[in-house]
Design an enzyme around this catalytic site. Structure first.
Site, mmCIF file in Angstrom:
data_model
loop_
_atom_site.group_PDB
_atom_site.id
_atom_site.type_symbol
_atom_site.label_atom_id
_atom_site.label_comp_id
_atom_site.label_asym_id
_atom_site.label_seq_id
_atom_site.Cartn_x
_atom_site.Cartn_y
_atom_site.Cartn_z
ATOM 1 N N CYS A 145 32.334 26.212 26.449
ATOM 2 C CA CYS A 145 30.955 26.116 26.897
ATOM 3 C C CYS A 145 30.093 27.130 26.152
ATOM 4 O O CYS A 145 30.397 28.321 26.144
ATOM 5 C CB CYS A 145 30.902 26.395 28.394
ATOM 6 N N CYS B 164 26.418 32.460 31.880
ATOM 7 C CA CYS B 164 26.449 31.791 33.183
ATOM 8 C C CYS B 164 27.334 32.560 34.162
ATOM 9 O O CYS B 164 28.368 33.090 33.794
ATOM 10 C CB CYS B 164 26.992 30.373 32.971
ATOM 11 N N CYS C 26 31.657 30.890 35.211
ATOM 12 C CA CYS C 26 32.976 31.154 34.612
ATOM 13 C C CYS C 26 33.011 32.584 34.102
ATOM 14 O O CYS C 26 32.211 32.957 33.261
ATOM 15 C CB CYS C 26 33.220 30.226 33.429
ATOM 16 N N CYS D 242 28.176 21.017 32.088
ATOM 17 C CA CYS D 242 29.046 22.063 32.604
ATOM 18 C C CYS D 242 30.480 21.618 32.346
ATOM 19 O O CYS D 242 30.866 20.509 32.735
ATOM 20 C CB CYS D 242 28.808 22.250 34.099
ATOM 21 N N GLU E 83 38.375 25.050 64.129
ATOM 22 C CA GLU E 83 37.366 25.316 63.092
ATOM 23 C C GLU E 83 36.059 25.707 63.782
ATOM 24 O O GLU E 83 35.706 25.149 64.820
ATOM 25 C CB GLU E 83 37.208 24.045 62.237
ATOM 26 N N CYS F 272 42.285 32.671 50.027
ATOM 27 C CA CYS F 272 41.488 32.695 48.793
ATOM 28 C C CYS F 272 41.145 34.134 48.418
ATOM 29 O O CYS F 272 40.334 34.363 47.532
ATOM 30 C CB CYS F 272 40.230 31.844 48.954
#
Ligand code: SAH
Length: 460
Positions: free
Chosen positions: A75, A81, A84, A163, A336, A412
Site C-alpha cells: 500500500c 495511514c 497498518c 485499501c 453479552e 485480543c
C-alpha cells in the site's frame, strides 16, 4: 537512568525490537529510543525528538542499513495511514513478533514458564481480508471531498480508494460514492464545526455469501437523489443492503443508533463453517472471516465437547462462538452486555434451527454470579472472549466457585489475558496450551486462545 541524549541530537542506533504500537525500539548507550517506521535489524541515523527519564522518541533521518525483514509495503500510504503499523515488516516476521508478544506477556505478567505454545496460526494471503471497512468522509485542503483513512493518531483524512486489507469491492463502491457526493454537492462532515452531512461510509461483505452492504453515516435525516444512489450501488455485484445511519452527535463514535433501510434488508448474511449469521450495520462481527473460522475451530477443539456438556459463553456478541459450540454441547448459555447483539444472537440461533442455546443480556460479572446464586447454574466448560480490558476479578471469582473442568479464554489483549490467567492459575487451574491467531495482519494486534484445565484435587 539519566538520558544520554538530548533533543535534536543525531545518533546511530540498531533497531532490536518492535514495541506495542509497532514502533522500532533501539538503544543508544543503553538508553531506549522509540523510532517509528523501523524494523528490527535496521541500522538507522535518528534525530532525537523527546527525552524522558527511561526512554525517548526519535525520528529516522536515514536508513543506513535496511533489515533483512524489511519489505516494500504494497500500500503506497501504509506508513501514513493509522490502520497498518507493520506492512513494511516481512509477514513471517510479523507472525514471530506476535507470537513472542503473547509468550512474553504470559511469562512476564503471568509468571508462566511451563506451557505448550502451539505455532501461531497465520494467513496464507494476508491481504483483502477485512469484511468491514469504515471510511471517514471530510474536506481536503482545497475544500474538495476527501474519503479514506485517518492518519495515525490524528483525524486528518488521507484520501484513498484502495485499501489493501479491505474487501476488493470497496474500490468500486468508493469510486461511485465519491462521484455521487461531488455531483450532488453533498457536504462532507467537518468535525470542528459539526456541520456537513456525510460522515462515514461503512461497507460489509459476507465472505462466504458474497453479499454486500453499504451504509452512509449522515449528520441528518436523509440524502438527496436517493434513487440515483440506489441505482448506482445496484451495479455493484452482490449488493444486498443499502442503508443510512443517522449520527447527529458530536462524537468520535462512528455509528448512531438509527438505521434507515433504503434498499433491501438492513442486514447481510454470512457463514462460518456450517452456521449462518445475520449481520446488521451495528452488529459486532469478527472482521477477518478466514481467521475467525480457525479461531473458533481452536476454541471448539480446546472445549473438547462430546455432547453432554453445559457450556457458558461469556461476552458472546451476536452468539457466534455460542452457536459454534452448540453443535457439540448439550446446552450453551451466552451472556453479552449489548441488548441488540443478544437480539441478533437469538435470531441467529433461530435461522440455524439451534434449540440448545439460550442468551442473557447483561454484564458477565453480574449475570453469572446472580444466576449461580439464584438458579444454582452449573458449567462443564466456560468460554470467555472479553474486550481488551479483560475480565473483572469478580467474574474470575465466580468461575473459580463454579469450578468448570475447562476454561477456554479467547483474548485480543495478551497483557490482560496474562493477568487473568495468573489469577485463575494461582488457584485451581493450570495453563495447558496456548495458540495465537493472526486476526489482524499488518497491525500490531493479536488474538489468542488458551486452554485452562482444573487441577486434579487429591482426595485424602
Ligand atoms: N465472542 C464474540 C464477541 C467478542 S467481543 C465474537 O467472537 O464475535 C467482546 C464482546 O464483549 C462485545 O460484544 C462487547 O459488547 C461485550 N462486552 C463488553 N463488556 C462486557 C461485559 N462486562 N459483560 C458482557 N459482555 C461484555
Amino acid at each position: 537512568m539519566q538520558a544520554v541524549v538530548k533533543k535534536n541530537d543525531q545518533v546511530e542506533v540498531t533497531i532490536e525490537d518492535i514495541g506495542s504500537e509497532g514502533e522500532g525500539i533501539g538503544r543508544y548507550e543503553g538508553y531506549t529510543l522509540f523510532v517509528k517506521d523501523t524494523v528490527m535489524g535496521d541500522i538507522v541515523l535518528v534525530q532525537v525528538m523527546k527525552t524522558g527519564k527511561t526512554y525517548g522518541y526519535a525520528r529516522m533521518i536515514k536508513l543506513l542499513q535496511p533489515s533483512e525483514f524489511r519489505v516494500e509495503p504494497r500500500c503506497p500510504i501504509a506508513t501514513k495511514c493509522g490502520g497498518c503499523q507493520l506492512q513494511h515488516v516481512d509477514y513471517k516476521k510479523q507472525l514471530e513478533y506476535k507470537e513472542n508478544k503473547v509468550r512474553n506477556c504470559l511469562t512476564r505478567i503471568g509468571g508462566f514458564h511451563d506451557f505448550t505454545m502451539e505455532p501461531i496460526c497465520g494467513m496464507e494471503e494476508p491481504y483483502y481480508y477485512r469484511n468491514k471497512s469504515q471510511f471517514p468522509v471530510g474536506k481536503n485542503k482545497d475544500g474538495g471531498v476527501a474519503i479514506g483513512f485517518y492518519a495515525g493518531r490524528t483525524h486528518s483524512i488521507i484520501d484513498t480508494e484502495h485499501c489493501y486489507i479491505g474487501a476488493k469491492v470497496n474500490v468500486e463502491i468508493l469510486s461511485f460514492l465519491r462521484t455521487f457526493i461531488e455531483k450532488n454537492n453533498l457536504e462532507p462532515y467537518e468535525e470542528e464545526t459539526h456541520k456537513g452531512l456525510v460522515r462515514h461510509i461503512l461497507t460489509r461483505v459476507g465472505y462466504s455469501t458474497g453479499e454486500v452492504m453499504v451504509c452512509l453515516v449522515i449528520n441528518g435525516n436523509t440524502v438527496p437523489n436517493k434513487e440515483e444512489l440506489i441505482q448506482g450501488l445496484l451495479n455493484i455485484q452482490g449488493m444486498k443492503s443499502i442503508c443510512l445511519n443517522v449520527n447527529k452527535e458530536k462524537t468520535n463514535v462512528i455509528l448512531g443508533e438509527k438505521v434507515i433501510p433504503l434498499w433491501g434488508e438492513p442486514y447481510i448474511t454470512d457463514g462460518i463453517g456450517s452456521i449462518s449469521y445475520r449481520i446488521s450495520p451495528l452488529s459486532f462481527y469478527q472482521v477477518n472471516p478466514v481467521q475467525t473460522k480457525k479461531l473458533y475451530d481452536i476454541a471448539l477443539e480446546y472445549a473438547d465437547l462430546h455432547g453432554d456438556e453445559v457450556v457458558w459463553d461469556l461476552y458472546c456478541g451476536i452468539g457466534t462462538i455460542s452457536l459454534f459450540l452448540a453443535q457439540k454441547a448439550k446446552k450453551v448459555y451466552g451472556v453479552e452486555i449489548i441488548p441488540q447483539a443478544i437480539e441478533d444472537a437469538k435470531t441467529n440461533a433461530e435461522i440455524n434451527e439451534i434449540k440448545n442455546a439460550e442468551f442473557f443480556v447483561g454484564a458477565a460479572e453480574e449475570v453469572l454470579p446472580r444466576k449461580y446464586k439464584e438458579d444454582k447454574i452449573y458449567a462443564d466448560v466456560i468460554v470467555v472472549d472479553p474486550p481488551r480490558k479483560g475480565c473483572e476479578q469478580s467474574l474470575l471469582d465466580t468461575i473459580l466457585t463454579m469450578a468448570p473442568k475447562r476454561v477456554v479464554y479467547v483474548s485480543c489483549d495478551p497483557a490482560t489475558l496474562a493477568r487473568d490467567l495468573k489469577y485463575l492459575c494461582e488457584k485451581d487451574y493450570e495453563l495447558v496450551k496456548v495458540q495465537a491467531v493472526d486476526q489482524f495482519s499488518h497491525s500490531v494486534h493479536v488474538e489468542t486462545v488458551c486452554l485452562l484445565a482444573r487441577k486434579c484435587v487429591e482426595i485424602q
